[in-house]
Design a protein around this motif. Sequence first.
Motif, mmCIF file in Angstrom:
data_model
loop_
_atom_site.group_PDB
_atom_site.id
_atom_site.type_symbol
_atom_site.label_atom_id
_atom_site.label_comp_id
_atom_site.label_asym_id
_atom_site.label_seq_id
_atom_site.Cartn_x
_atom_site.Cartn_y
_atom_site.Cartn_z
ATOM 1 N N UNK A 195 -4.857 4.567 -9.213
ATOM 2 C CA UNK A 195 -5.546 5.398 -8.286
ATOM 3 C C UNK A 195 -6.871 4.324 -7.952
ATOM 4 N N UNK A 196 -7.338 3.660 -8.660
ATOM 5 C CA UNK A 196 -8.434 2.830 -8.611
ATOM 6 C C UNK A 196 -8.081 1.540 -7.717
ATOM 7 N N UNK A 197 -7.106 1.080 -7.788
ATOM 8 C CA UNK A 197 -6.269 -0.015 -7.252
ATOM 9 C C UNK A 197 -6.158 0.619 -5.768
ATOM 10 N N UNK A 198 -5.536 1.476 -5.786
ATOM 11 C CA UNK A 198 -5.383 2.273 -4.292
ATOM 12 C C UNK A 198 -6.651 2.326 -3.475
ATOM 13 N N UNK B 104 0.713 -1.153 -0.032
ATOM 14 C CA UNK B 104 -0.019 -0.200 -0.092
ATOM 15 C C UNK B 104 0.765 1.269 -0.006
ATOM 16 N N UNK B 105 2.055 1.260 0.791
ATOM 17 C CA UNK B 105 2.748 2.643 0.442
ATOM 18 C C UNK B 105 3.613 2.699 -0.605
ATOM 19 N N UNK C 12 -8.108 -0.829 -1.940
ATOM 20 C CA UNK C 12 -7.455 -1.176 -0.658
ATOM 21 C C UNK C 12 -7.946 -0.308 0.418
ATOM 22 N N UNK C 13 -8.744 0.619 0.270
ATOM 23 C CA UNK C 13 -9.229 1.367 1.649
ATOM 24 C C UNK C 13 -9.771 0.328 2.577
ATOM 25 N N UNK C 14 -9.608 0.387 3.649
ATOM 26 C CA UNK C 14 -10.275 -0.362 4.731
ATOM 27 C C UNK C 14 -10.480 0.526 6.030
ATOM 28 N N UNK C 15 -11.255 0.162 6.871
ATOM 29 C CA UNK C 15 -11.239 0.583 8.103
ATOM 30 C C UNK C 15 -12.505 0.681 8.610
ATOM 31 N N UNK C 16 -12.580 0.970 9.908
ATOM 32 C CA UNK C 16 -13.799 0.740 10.768
ATOM 33 C C UNK C 16 -14.589 2.182 10.444
#
Length: 63
Positions: free
Chosen positions: A27-30, A10-11, A33-37
Amino acid sequence: MKVNFETMTKAELRTYVLSHKDDEEALRVLMSRRSGIKYQFENTEEGKQQIKNLIQQKIEGKL
């Protein structure tokens, strides 16, 4: 030569996107990968206190 975004960390991908701002696929691939609560709190004093507690826990590395 085609860059394989799926093998990048990701970095690495974030660094690539920052230096190749026109690359929509990167940008679409990045973004995929977004995740989070996601948190949702009431707009009350209790909800505000819950937010403060959560932020404090994150600062202390407990979350």
